[in-house]
Write a protein that holds these residues in place. Structure first.
Motif, short mmCIF file in Angstrom:
data_model
loop_
_atom_site.label_atom_id
_atom_site.label_comp_id
_atom_site.label_asym_id
_atom_site.label_seq_id
_atom_site.Cartn_x
_atom_site.Cartn_y
_atom_site.Cartn_z
N HIS A 194 -50.51 15.52 49.26
CA HIS A 194 -51.96 15.53 49.51
C HIS A 194 -52.81 15.42 48.25
N LEU A 195 -52.18 15.25 47.08
CA LEU A 195 -52.96 15.04 45.86
C LEU A 195 -53.18 13.54 45.66
N ASP A 196 -54.38 13.17 45.17
CA ASP A 196 -54.61 11.76 44.85
C ASP A 196 -53.98 11.44 43.50
N ILE A 197 -53.96 10.15 43.15
CA ILE A 197 -53.27 9.72 41.93
C ILE A 197 -53.87 10.38 40.70
N GLU A 198 -55.19 10.51 40.66
CA GLU A 198 -55.85 11.12 39.51
C GLU A 198 -55.40 12.57 39.32
N ALA A 199 -55.32 13.31 40.44
CA ALA A 199 -54.89 14.72 40.36
C ALA A 199 -53.41 14.82 40.00
N ILE A 200 -52.58 13.88 40.52
CA ILE A 200 -51.16 13.88 40.19
C ILE A 200 -50.97 13.64 38.69
N LEU A 201 -51.76 12.71 38.14
CA LEU A 201 -51.67 12.43 36.70
C LEU A 201 -52.05 13.66 35.88
N TRP A 202 -53.10 14.39 36.34
CA TRP A 202 -53.51 15.61 35.63
C TRP A 202 -52.38 16.64 35.68
N LEU A 203 -51.80 16.84 36.87
CA LEU A 203 -50.72 17.81 37.05
C LEU A 203 -49.50 17.41 36.22
N GLU A 204 -49.21 16.12 36.22
CA GLU A 204 -48.08 15.60 35.44
C GLU A 204 -48.26 15.91 33.95
N HIS A 205 -49.47 15.65 33.45
CA HIS A 205 -49.77 15.92 32.04
C HIS A 205 -49.65 17.41 31.74
N TYR A 206 -50.16 18.24 32.66
CA TYR A 206 -50.12 19.69 32.46
C TYR A 206 -48.67 20.18 32.39
N LEU A 207 -47.84 19.76 33.34
CA LEU A 207 -46.46 20.24 33.38
C LEU A 207 -45.63 19.69 32.23
N LYS A 208 -45.93 18.47 31.83
CA LYS A 208 -45.21 17.87 30.71
C LYS A 208 -45.39 18.72 29.45
N ASN A 209 -46.57 19.34 29.33
CA ASN A 209 -46.90 20.14 28.15
C ASN A 209 -46.81 21.65 28.41
N TYR A 210 -46.24 22.03 29.56
CA TYR A 210 -46.13 23.45 29.91
C TYR A 210 -45.15 24.12 28.96
N LYS A 211 -45.57 25.18 28.31
CA LYS A 211 -44.77 25.80 27.25
C LYS A 211 -43.74 26.79 27.80
N LYS A 212 -43.79 27.03 29.09
CA LYS A 212 -42.81 27.94 29.70
C LYS A 212 -41.91 27.13 30.65
N ALA A 213 -41.23 27.81 31.56
CA ALA A 213 -40.26 27.12 32.43
C ALA A 213 -40.89 26.81 33.79
N PHE A 214 -40.40 25.75 34.43
CA PHE A 214 -40.76 25.48 35.82
C PHE A 214 -39.60 24.84 36.56
N VAL A 215 -39.60 25.07 37.89
CA VAL A 215 -38.62 24.45 38.79
C VAL A 215 -39.43 23.80 39.90
N VAL A 216 -39.24 22.49 40.10
CA VAL A 216 -40.06 21.76 41.07
C VAL A 216 -39.19 20.99 42.05
N VAL A 217 -39.47 21.17 43.34
CA VAL A 217 -38.88 20.33 44.40
C VAL A 217 -39.86 19.20 44.66
N SER A 218 -39.39 17.96 44.57
CA SER A 218 -40.30 16.84 44.79
C SER A 218 -39.53 15.60 45.21
N HIS A 219 -40.19 14.76 46.02
CA HIS A 219 -39.64 13.44 46.38
C HIS A 219 -40.36 12.34 45.62
N ASP A 220 -41.28 12.72 44.71
CA ASP A 220 -42.04 11.73 43.94
C ASP A 220 -41.22 11.34 42.70
N ARG A 221 -40.63 10.15 42.76
CA ARG A 221 -39.69 9.73 41.72
C ARG A 221 -40.35 9.57 40.35
N MET A 222 -41.54 8.94 40.31
CA MET A 222 -42.21 8.73 39.03
C MET A 222 -42.66 10.06 38.42
#
Length: 628
Positions: A194-222
């Motif tokens: 339910h996120l648009d491309i702009e929001a996905i890009l923001w989230l992607e950038h945030y997680l890419k630079n997240y200084k702690k750990a994360f575990v994500v379930v996703s079907h979004d290949r890119m």
């Protein structure tokens, strides 16, 4: 920090869901979990969150759970809120419950100080103030204000009820709350739905630079490819670890399968050869001992299991029995789409065989365009018309065209009342609804199953113009790849809305891009669109550079500007020294226990910070001019 599960398993009602779980999270683990729908991805997340459901697995190592260091956990589920009738601001402020409670107590203490000045009372107040400062009490309001703006929430949204927000807005709100909690490990279940491309890009950038750990379930290949450094794949009840991003995982999995298949075949050939020798010589006395040695060789072997491919069972459909449409499929002339106001004005023509992707932010009018073409919403102006012999098939992202009171078979036959039951079951079987499954109620189906049912209903009619609104939502990776395969060989015309960049990149030949109050038709692919957007940004930078160069300081003024820089630097140095002295003064018990004195110093520090900010901006302006 280290969190490790060794040889764990999950059994539900005696049935094995996950046989052998070996999972490890460290400080900077960026982990993706992949697998087919129903393979146990969410179950694995639940096991990581609640170890009570874990049992000993089928592996050789002993079952154990290691947790080294203290760490906090944050979990983003597929959007749930305890209270739907409270406002956005009330929901956000729940994240700061302790700060707000202390804030109220401090206000009470200030009033009580008029009558109570005992040392014990002052010490209690000071401890409370320290805790307030430690939790970020002086900055928390500014923090959530900035994040609300980043997530696209307006000032008026703050007083709107939670239940009035769209799916995408609710996802962003839930994620915003999670970020504000600043956990050491983020657990995210399908965060891009339910996120648009702009929001996905923001989230992607945030997680890419997240200084702690994360575990994500996703079907979004890119999305996965850009953010993770480890993949855990669930297949046949087993959890397998791969180092790298999604592309690395796909390559390694293929290589592992090919290697294991070759080793298995090689061993089977050797076993066959040894058995043939044994059978050939076992009854010959002079060679019986040699024959027995061949049999013993087989017994001493570590027999390899036949490697199993990823379960790729998925739906199938031959769409090329359809009758072709005329050359022109759809014509829109000055078409105004919207509900109570015009969201976009469009003029374009779609020709037979085109595949057009529609992209843009949530709420800009993408789905409204598709509903208008389908006839579900009246246009606010202009016109649209279909060409000769156009047969339209429409997929709604909210699956509102399904009747949840029907069984699967009833839902299908409702659309095709004259079809024989045998033919209906055969059509449903092609979309993985076989046997008694056709008698299941639509209401109990998962999101992925509902998508398959709706696609089965639409595609059975062999439409020559497909209008799809987010068809890959809820689909697993195998399902997405199968749909892409079907649509790539489809000879009809496709108009689709999607926020799945991989799907858009693969399927769209042309684009319609929705922005605020307008939509633009682009006669090129998604990759070409991104390249042209980069060119626009580069052009703007060059224009800015030229403008800046136009403001270059004349040489005769250069010395004066350099003197001004030195003057500003001295002022900054002077204020920073004063700030240091005041902070040292605040550390003195005689001062910080004196409420009035401490407040005066705090006000002076705030004033210094404001002046420093202004001086730093002036220094940066002067340096930019000198450098130019």
């Amino acid at each position: 920090m280290k969190y490790q599960i060794q040889n764990g398993a999950v059994f539900l009602s005696g049935k094995s869901i996950l046989d052998e779980i070996n999972f490890e999270i460290t400080d900077k683990s960026h982990i993706g979990i992949v697998g087919k729908n129903g393979s146990g991805k969410t179950t694995l997340l639940n096991a990581l969150l609640d170890n009570e459901i874990l049992e000993e697995g089928l592996g050789e190592e002993p079952f154990k759970i290691n947790k080294i260091g203290s760490f906090s956990i944050g979990y983003l589920e597929q959007i749930t809120f305890e209270e739907e009738n409270i406002t956005l601001l009330e929901e956000i402020r729940k994240s700061f419950h302790e700060i707000i409670t202390i804030e109220r107590k401090l206000e009470e203490y200030v009033k009580m100080m008029e009558t109570n000045t005992s040392n014990a009372f002052i010490e209690e107040y000071t401890n409370l103030l320290d805790r307030y400062n430690y939790l970020g009490g002086y900055t928390y309001q500014k923090e959530y204000e900035i994040m609300l703006k980043k997530f696209g929430f307006s000032e008026s949204d703050k007083n709107k009820k939670i239940n009035s927000f769209s799916g995408g807005e609710r996802t962003k709100l839930a994620f915003l709350k999670l970020l504000l909690s600043k956990p050491d490990i983020l657990f995210l279940d399908e965060p891009t739905n339910h996120l648009d491309i702009e929001a996905i890009l923001w989230l992607e950038h945030y997680l890419k630079n997240y200084k702690k750990a994360f575990v994500v379930v996703s079907h979004d290949r890119m999305f996965l490819n850009n953010i993770v450094n480890t993949i855990y794949d669930i297949s046949y009840n087993k959890v397998m670890k791969y180092i790298g991003n999604y592309e690395d995982f796909e390559r390694q999995k293929k290589e592992n399968y090919e290697r294991d298949a070759k080793n298995y075949e090689r061993q089977q050939k050797e076993i066959k050869r040894l058995r043939e020798l044994y059978e050939k010589f076992r009854y010959k006395p002079s060679k019986a001992s040699m024959a027995m040695s061949k049999l013993h060789s087989i017994e001493r072997m570590e027999i390899l299991e036949k490697p199993r491919k990823q379960c790729e069972k998925t739906f199938k459909m031959n769409l090329n029995k359809m009758e072709p449409s005329g050359k022109t499929v759809l014509t829109c002339k000055d078409l105004k789409v919207g509900y109570d106001k015009v969201l976009a004005n469009l003029s374009f023509e779609i020709l037979q065989g085109q595949r057009i992707g529609v992209i843009g932010a949530n709420g800009t009018g993408k789905s409204t365009l598709l509903k208008t073409i389908q006839g579900l919403i009246k246009p606010l102006g202009g016109s649209y018309s279909f060409g000769y012999h156009v047969k339209l098939g429409y997929f709604d992202q909210n699956l509102e065209m399904l009747d949840t009171n029907h069984t699967i078979l009833e839902e299908f036959k409702c659309m095709y009342p004259s079809i024989l039951e045998h033919d209906a079951k055969s059509a449903l079987g092609a979309f993985l609804f076989s046997g008694e499954e056709v008698n299941k109620k639509v209401s109990v189906l998962s999101g992925g199953e509902k998508v398959r049912l709706q696609l089965c209903k639409i595609l059975y009619a062999q439409p020559n113009f497909l209008v799809f609104d987010e068809p890959t939502n809820h689909m697993d990776l195998v399902g997405k790849e199968r749909l892409e395969s079907i649509l790539e060989t489809y000879k009809g015309t496709i108009l689709f809305v999607s926020h799945d960049r991989y799907f858009v990149k693969k399927m769209a030949i042309n684009l319609i891009v929705f922005e605020e109050n307008r939509a633009t038709y682009y006669p090129y692919t998604y990759e070409e669109y991104l390249e042209k957007q980069k060119d626009v940004i580069t052009s703007k930078k060059e224009s800015f550079k030229e403008k800046k160069e136009g403001n270059t300081i004349p040489k005769k003024n250069l010395q004066e500007e350099k003197k001004q820089v030195k003057k500003v630097e001295k002022e900054i140095e002077k204020l920073e020294l004063k700030k240091k002295e005041l902070n040292q003064e605040l550390e003195n018990p005689l001062v910080y226990q004196d409420y009035e004195k401490a407040r005066e110093i705090q006000k002076e520090l705030e004033s210094i910070d404001e002046n420093l900010q202004g001086l730093e901006q002036e220094w940066e302006r002067l340096m930019n001019l000198i450098e130019s």
